[in-house]
Every structure is written in C-alpha cells, then in structure tokens.
Design an enzyme around this catalytic site. Structure first.
Site, short mmCIF file in Angstrom:
data_model
loop_
_atom_site.label_atom_id
_atom_site.label_comp_id
_atom_site.label_asym_id
_atom_site.label_seq_id
_atom_site.Cartn_x
_atom_site.Cartn_y
_atom_site.Cartn_z
N ASP A 71 0.81 -1.22 0.00
CA ASP A 71 0.00 0.00 0.00
C ASP A 71 0.84 1.27 0.00
OD1 ASP A 71 0.92 -0.53 2.58
OD2 ASP A 71 -1.05 -1.02 3.36
N HIS A 76 -7.18 -5.29 10.35
CA HIS A 76 -6.95 -5.00 8.92
C HIS A 76 -5.65 -5.65 8.42
CE1 HIS A 76 -4.80 -0.87 9.75
NE2 HIS A 76 -3.88 -1.80 9.55
N GLU A 88 -9.75 -2.37 5.56
CA GLU A 88 -10.38 -2.17 6.87
C GLU A 88 -11.57 -3.12 7.02
OE1 GLU A 88 -8.86 -0.38 8.91
OE2 GLU A 88 -8.08 1.46 8.04
N ASN A 129 -7.42 -3.44 14.43
CA ASN A 129 -8.82 -3.76 14.11
C ASN A 129 -8.91 -4.95 13.14
OD1 ASN A 129 -7.91 -2.67 11.73
ND2 ASN A 129 -9.38 -0.97 11.66
#
Ligand code: F6R
Length: 240
Positions: free
Chosen positions: A66, A136, A141, A134
């Site tokens: 990313d 990810h 996400e 979380n």
C-alpha cells in the site's frame, strides 16, 4: 494457519527474516512486502544477512501492499521512503524492481488497475503482512469484501490514530490510501503475518478464533493453504 510463538520481538523478527531469506535464496524471488513498525526488525535482520554476504537481492523483485494518497515518493512519510530507509537503500536490490502504488497519480482508478495487473504478473513467492489492531491487512479495513482487488480506501479513525505516531501532527496523516485488495493478498503462494505486543492480542485472537468474516479482514487468511502467524508472546497472549 500455522502459529509460531516467540519469546519477544527480536525472536519474532529473526523467525520472519529466516522465512523471507529462504525465498530470496530461490532464483528470481518475488516478495510481497509491508510497511509499519512490526517488520522493521525483520528488515534489519535481512540487511545484516546481506552485510555478512549470506544473501543477495540482485534478482529479487518486490511489490508492496500500500501507499498513502497525496504523498509523493520523496516525502519522508511515504511508504516508498520507508522501504528505501529500512531495506532498499541498504541492500543490492535494483530500485526498478521494487514496486509500490503511486498515491500521487492523477487518475487513481487507472493506477489501481495498473497495480492489479502488476500483481497478477509478479507471482509472489511470499507475502509479508502486519496486522492492524482492528484486524486490517494492508489497508483493507473491516467490511472490505474478500474478493476486493487494488482500490482506494478511506482510512478508519482508529488507523489514522495508530499511524499518527509517525507524523508530526494527527492532522498530517493522509485520510486515504491505495491498497492491494484481499483477493490479491490471498493469491500469494505463501503468507506470513507478524504480530508483536499486547496491543495486537485481541486482533490475533479474532483472526484465529473468531468467525471468518469481513468484520475481521485477517480472518480470511484461514482459507489460505500456507499461512504462518509469527507472533511474540505478548501478541499471542489471548491464545494461550
Ligand atoms: C503496512 C500495512 C498495515 C500494517 C498494519 C500494522 O503496509 O499494510 O496493514 O501492517 O497497520 O502496522 P504496525 O506494524 O505499524 O503495527
């Protein structure tokens, strides 16, 4: 999913570096790489192996997960700068063989398509992942479809907060990123996911023991035939 639990961060980094080095020793390896705090120790150990003459990256190609939108590769906060600093500038890799999405492209949709094509061409021997608090993976996400390909994401507030430690101010953290999609992460031949510290313990438990659901993107990894979690004791705490 195989699980390797190590005593501490150093041992986690060492175990991960050994797996990646195994791929690098193969002819013309393709590595899928991650940024973030977790793999820094692993990169340091790969550099040490290179310095000792044990590894060469001359024929290695890399493709990263990313990049932030709107930050140029020359910006010190870009993921390109991170990779140069922690790995690429310290080894004998050819820079043109290292790939990240271009978060400054005028046409981000076209950039996502270009990156998807690149991922399809460069069959990764191994994909290294970090794990978000979380759940990810990449910047996928919770709620991201498992069949997603490279796309632009709005970062969640949690992720912006977590990443703000690397910026002067929270308001400087970009709100969008281009990320490899979940289907593309899953298309790597082998995957290792690294987790360190108590802050990751809940996400580790969810990934391994929770339901396989888009609510925890990393849970999808249980559907892949060759995934190893390498976690230190603190991150694995809720599994013990
Ligand atoms: C990085 C990435 C992210 C991180 C994750 C964990 O390229 O895609 O998914 O791996 O946010 O970050 P750290 O390692 O900083 O806790």
């Amino acid at each position: 999913m195989k699980t390797v639990i190590t005593e501490d961060y150093t041992q986690m980094s060492k175990a991960a570096a050994e797996v990646v080095a195994g791929a690098v020793r193969k002819k013309s390896a393709v590595l899928g790489l991650a940024t973030g705090t977790t793999p820094i120790g692993m990169y340091d150990m790969l550099v040490q192996m290179y310095d000792r003459g044990e590894l060469s990256f001359k024929n290695v190609r890399t493709v990263n997960l990313d990049e932030y939108v709107g930050i140029s590769s020359g910006d010190k906060n870009s993921y390109r700068a991170f990779m140069n600093l922690h790995l690429f500038d310290r080894i004998d890799i050819e820079k043109e063989n290292t790939h990240l999405p271009d978060g400054t492209a005028d046409d981000l949709e076209a950039e996502c398509e270009r990156y998807s094509r690149l991922i399809a061409e460069l069959l990764r021997d191994i994909q290294v992942l970090g794990l978000g608090r979380n759940g990810h993976i990449g910047f996928n996400e919770p709620g991201t479809p498992f069949d997603s390909t490279t796309h632009v994401v709005e970062l969640s507030e949690d992720t912006v907060k977590a990443n703000s430690r690397l910026f002067a101010r929270e308001s400087d953290v970009p709100r969008r990123a281009v990320t490899m999609g979940i289907a593309e992460i899953m298309s790597a031949h082998k995957i290792i996911i690294l987790a360190s510290g108590a802050g990751k313990a809940r996400a580790v438990r969810e990934m391994i023991r929770g339901e396989i659901s888009e609510k925890c993107p990393a849970s999808v990894l249980r559907r892949h035939g060759d995934v190893t979690l390498i976690a230190d004791r603190e991150a694995a705490n809720e599994l013990l």
